[in-house]
Motif scaffolding. Structure first.
Motif, PDB file in Angstrom:
ATOM      1  N   TRP A  12       0.015  16.524 -10.403  1.00 25.76           N
ATOM      2  CA  TRP A  12      -0.858  17.696 -10.756  1.00 25.76           C
ATOM      3  C   TRP A  12      -1.620  17.975  -9.299  1.00 25.76           C
ATOM      4  O   TRP A  12      -1.876  16.892  -8.557  1.00 25.76           O
ATOM      5  N   PRO A  13      -1.765  19.168  -8.917  1.00 27.59           N
ATOM      6  CA  PRO A  13      -2.639  19.420  -7.756  1.00 27.59           C
ATOM      7  C   PRO A  13      -4.015  18.961  -8.033  1.00 27.59           C
ATOM      8  O   PRO A  13      -4.450  19.184  -8.799  1.00 27.59           O
ATOM      9  N   VAL A  14      -4.673  18.361  -6.874  1.00 26.30           N
ATOM     10  CA  VAL A  14      -5.856  17.918  -6.939  1.00 26.30           C
ATOM     11  C   VAL A  14      -6.821  18.807  -6.076  1.00 26.30           C
ATOM     12  O   VAL A  14      -6.624  18.918  -4.680  1.00 26.30           O
ATOM     13  N   ALA A  25     -10.307  28.398  -5.763  1.00 26.92           N
ATOM     14  CA  ALA A  25      -8.942  27.688  -5.798  1.00 26.92           C
ATOM     15  C   ALA A  25      -8.478  27.331  -7.093  1.00 26.92           C
ATOM     16  O   ALA A  25      -7.292  27.743  -7.741  1.00 26.92           O
ATOM     17  N   ALA A  26      -9.430  26.502  -7.950  1.00 29.06           N
ATOM     18  CA  ALA A  26      -9.110  26.329  -9.387  1.00 29.06           C
ATOM     19  C   ALA A  26      -8.886  27.507 -10.099  1.00 29.06           C
ATOM     20  O   ALA A  26      -7.797  27.229 -11.233  1.00 29.06           O
ATOM     21  N   LEU A  27      -9.378  28.470 -10.150  1.00 23.68           N
ATOM     22  CA  LEU A  27      -9.331  29.747 -10.989  1.00 23.68           C
ATOM     23  C   LEU A  27      -7.939  30.213 -10.821  1.00 23.68           C
ATOM     24  O   LEU A  27      -7.260  31.002 -11.705  1.00 23.68           O
ATOM     25  N   GLU A  28      -7.422  30.099  -9.519  1.00 25.72           N
ATOM     26  CA  GLU A  28      -6.180  30.734  -9.106  1.00 25.72           C
ATOM     27  C   GLU A  28      -4.886  29.699  -9.873  1.00 25.72           C
ATOM     28  O   GLU A  28      -3.681  30.356  -9.772  1.00 25.72           O
ATOM     29  N   MET A  29      -5.083  28.581 -10.225  1.00 22.82           N
ATOM     30  CA  MET A  29      -3.795  27.531 -10.327  1.00 22.82           C
ATOM     31  C   MET A  29      -3.462  28.307 -11.751  1.00 22.82           C
ATOM     32  O   MET A  29      -4.066  28.624 -12.649  1.00 22.82           O
ATOM     33  N   GLY A 381      -5.209  28.532  -3.434  1.00 22.38           N
ATOM     34  CA  GLY A 381      -4.644  28.254  -4.784  1.00 22.38           C
ATOM     35  C   GLY A 381      -3.430  28.959  -5.025  1.00 22.38           C
ATOM     36  O   GLY A 381      -2.427  28.526  -5.799  1.00 22.38           O
ATOM     37  N   ARG A 382      -3.170  30.346  -4.637  1.00 22.98           N
ATOM     38  CA  ARG A 382      -2.013  30.876  -4.829  1.00 22.98           C
ATOM     39  C   ARG A 382      -0.768  30.545  -4.070  1.00 22.98           C
ATOM     40  O   ARG A 382       0.355  30.174  -4.741  1.00 22.98           O
ATOM     41  N   ASP A 383      -1.150  29.923  -2.838  1.00 21.38           N
ATOM     42  CA  ASP A 383      -0.140  29.329  -2.027  1.00 21.38           C
ATOM     43  C   ASP A 383       0.423  27.972  -2.729  1.00 21.38           C
ATOM     44  O   ASP A 383       1.661  27.442  -2.996  1.00 21.38           O
ATOM     45  N   VAL A 384      -0.544  27.194  -3.220  1.00 22.76           N
ATOM     46  CA  VAL A 384      -0.168  25.929  -4.054  1.00 22.76           C
ATOM     47  C   VAL A 384       0.629  26.066  -5.068  1.00 22.76           C
ATOM     48  O   VAL A 384       1.853  25.618  -5.590  1.00 22.76           O
ATOM     49  N   ASN A 385       0.316  27.358  -5.803  1.00 21.19           N
ATOM     50  CA  ASN A 385       1.364  27.704  -6.994  1.00 21.19           C
ATOM     51  C   ASN A 385       2.643  28.033  -6.688  1.00 21.19           C
ATOM     52  O   ASN A 385       3.663  27.662  -7.388  1.00 21.19           O
ATOM     53  N   THR A 386       2.936  28.708  -5.319  1.00 18.10           N
ATOM     54  CA  THR A 386       4.127  28.958  -5.167  1.00 18.10           C
ATOM     55  C   THR A 386       4.992  27.626  -4.584  1.00 18.10           C
ATOM     56  O   THR A 386       5.724  27.392  -4.881  1.00 18.10           O
ATOM     57  N   SER A 387       4.372  26.833  -3.971  1.00 18.49           N
ATOM     58  CA  SER A 387       4.821  25.314  -3.599  1.00 18.49           C
ATOM     59  C   SER A 387       4.957  24.434  -4.716  1.00 18.49           C
ATOM     60  O   SER A 387       5.883  23.641  -4.906  1.00 18.49           O
ATOM     61  N   ARG A 388       4.145  24.554  -5.586  1.00 23.04           N
ATOM     62  CA  ARG A 388       4.399  23.519  -6.726  1.00 23.04           C
ATOM     63  C   ARG A 388       5.683  24.099  -7.715  1.00 23.04           C
ATOM     64  O   ARG A 388       6.084  23.111  -8.456  1.00 23.04           O
ATOM     65  N   ASN A 389       6.078  25.270  -7.467  1.00 20.99           N
ATOM     66  CA  ASN A 389       7.053  25.737  -8.353  1.00 20.99           C
ATOM     67  C   ASN A 389       8.460  25.843  -7.483  1.00 20.99           C
ATOM     68  O   ASN A 389       9.542  26.341  -8.125  1.00 20.99           O
TER      69      ASN A 389
END
Length: 488
Positions: A12-14, A25-29, A381-389
């Motif tokens: 999970w992202p931390v 950032a957390a609200l964007e996850m 947060g949005r960039d992590v969403n892209t990266s984790r997918n």
């Protein structure tokens, strides 16, 4: 606990830090994440201490272009114009985000948003809430919304290190155990607690910056430490100083010497006003802020939180002048990041005060910090969403050996003396002689050494960095540093 793996959270992202940047950032996850912080009440965050509010071009006659121009001017040649444009253009949308999250921003008698004027702004453009308790009100409402999101998993613990072999994030050590992860957002605040006189939480001493350096990340412009001109001087005070917001001067309060004379332009950029006050204090004079004759409502009605702090110190701002001094307030330097918040360490993002985005340059424009925290927290947060997918496999759930460090810091007075508002080569060298030998074991000493080494290697007077022994300016340049750049 270092051998314990928190396998439930593996992959999970931390997000480290529960101030405004971390919460946004957390609200964007768009999936489960871990929000890691010592407290989830706002305590220990600079966000909750912000008094003035958030800068955004939403008033009549104002524009993001004007906001950008003021930001660039304050930044003294070191802002990134593209970032400045992008963040100031995002300002009106950030105000809408606060309203959508239920933040009760102040309004005038016609129902329009009320706006403060602060130093170096060409327009009234500071939205605020709760009088002078903007940060506290904003953070509490954002916290309420975050608690409604069941994909955020709240872990009350502290960060103890990053595991990033070969420059790639593999996990984080926490006081609760090791979390294997390839995605981490650092939103842990600044380093004001290293100084003797500060308006920041004393726990914010830049230790997370030191941990990122040990992991291999690049730090940028660490020498730029901003001092707020007006912290309240109270008899026998210790610890964090009470801030008297720039909005007080924007409302008409003036600075006076003990003989009653004014000596500087109150709404000049913060570095200019701080140096003017520091020069008077060095001559043995006392400096006061006079808010006894504000136009409109009295001081206590307009600034109830500041009034409470003044009265606790035995002062009545409606009838008395207030003794003030500059105090460390904000760190413009930090982790080098790109426009999405990515650091030079693959898998590590940074936002808020711990990051050096290019918005503030050599001197932060008042109330741009909450704007940066909100907007850049969302972007990270949005960039992590892209990266984790992107199909990346989660890291293996194994626990490597963790190095141990100390964090005691007996040099707050020396930090104030040598890395304060006015600096010299001799003072910087004397300071580094004490901190560099400790920097391999002590996280505070390492961060302080980065600040001192960068200050030593910038022999000019630019923004918040003022070398008395080397007047004038050099061509604009950034100072990027890694652990190997220090003579450890």
């Amino acid at each position: 606990m270092q051998g314990h793996v928190l396998s439930r959270h593996a992959g999970w992202p931390v997000i480290i830090g529960a101030g405004l940047a971390g919460l946004m950032a957390a609200l964007e996850m768009d999936g489960p994440c871990v929000l890691l912080a010592p407290s989830f009440t706002g305590e220990g965050t600079s966000s909750t201490l912000a008094q003035g509010g958030m800068a955004a071009a939403v008033g009549p006659g104002d524009s993001p272009a004007s906001h950008a121009e003021d930001t660039l001017k304050a930044g003294a040649g070191l802002c990134d114009p593209a970032i400045v444009q992008r963040i100031t253009e995002a300002g009106p949308g950030a105000v809408e985000t606060l309203l959508r999250l239920g933040v009760p921003l102040a309004r005038d008698g016609k129902g329009q948003l009320s706006l403060h004027l602060e130093a170096a702004h060409s327009h009234e453009r500071i939205v605020f809430a709760g009088g002078d308790r903007s940060g506290q009100v904003i953070l509490q409402h954002v916290l309420q919304q975050a608690r409604k999101k069941d994909t955020i998993h709240w872990l009350q613990a502290t960060l103890e290190g990053f595991h990033a072999p070969d420059g790639t994030m593999q996990g984080v050590w926490t006081s609760a155990g090791f979390i294997p992860t390839r995605h981490c957002i650092l939103a842990s605040g600044g380093c004001g607690g290293l100084y003797q006189h500060t308006t920041s939480p004393l726990s914010n001493r830049g230790t997370t910056l030191a941990l990122t350096a040990w992991a291999g990340a690049t730090l940028r412009d660490m020498e730029f430490t901003q001092f707020h001109p007006t912290a309240l001087v109270a008899p026998g005070q210790t610890g964090r100083l009470s801030l008297i917001s720039e909005a007080v001067r924007g409302a008409g309060a003036v600075l006076r010497l003990d003989d009653g004379h004014r000596f500087t332009e109150e709404l000049a950029p913060r570095d200019v006003v701080s140096r003017a006050i520091a020069a008077q204090l060095r001559e043995g004079r006392t400096v006061f802020l006079d808010g006894r004759s504000l136009p409109g409502a009295p001081f206590s009605a307009r600034f109830p939180g500041i009034t409470q702090a003044c009265r606790k110190a035995g002062l009545d701002p409606d009838t008395q002048i207030l003794p003030v001094q500059p105090a460390m307030h904000y760190h413009m330097g930090g982790l080098k990041v790109d426009q999405t918040g990515r650091t030079t360490l693959k898998g590590l993002w940074a936002c808020g005060e711990v990051a050096c985005t290019g918005l503030h340059g050599a001197n932060r424009l008042a109330s741009n910090s909450l704007l940066e925290a909100l907007v850049c927290g969302q972007w990270a947060g949005r960039d992590v969403n892209t990266s984790r997918n992107d199909g990346t496999a989660p890291p293996p759930a194994t626990v490597p050996a963790r190095p141990t460090f100390t964090t005691d810091w007996p040099f707050r007075a020396e930090m104030q003396q040598h890395l304060g508002i006015l600096r010299t080569r001799t003072g910087l060298e004397n300071f580094l002689e004490r901190t560099l030998p400790l920097a391999r074991q002590n996280l505070c000493a390492l961060t302080a050494s980065f600040i001192g080494w960068a200050a030593l290697n910038r022999p000019e007077q630019r923004g918040a960095h003022w070398r008395e022994d080397t007047p004038g300016l050099q061509p604009p340049r950034h100072i990027d540093m890694q652990l190997t750049d220090l003579p450890l």
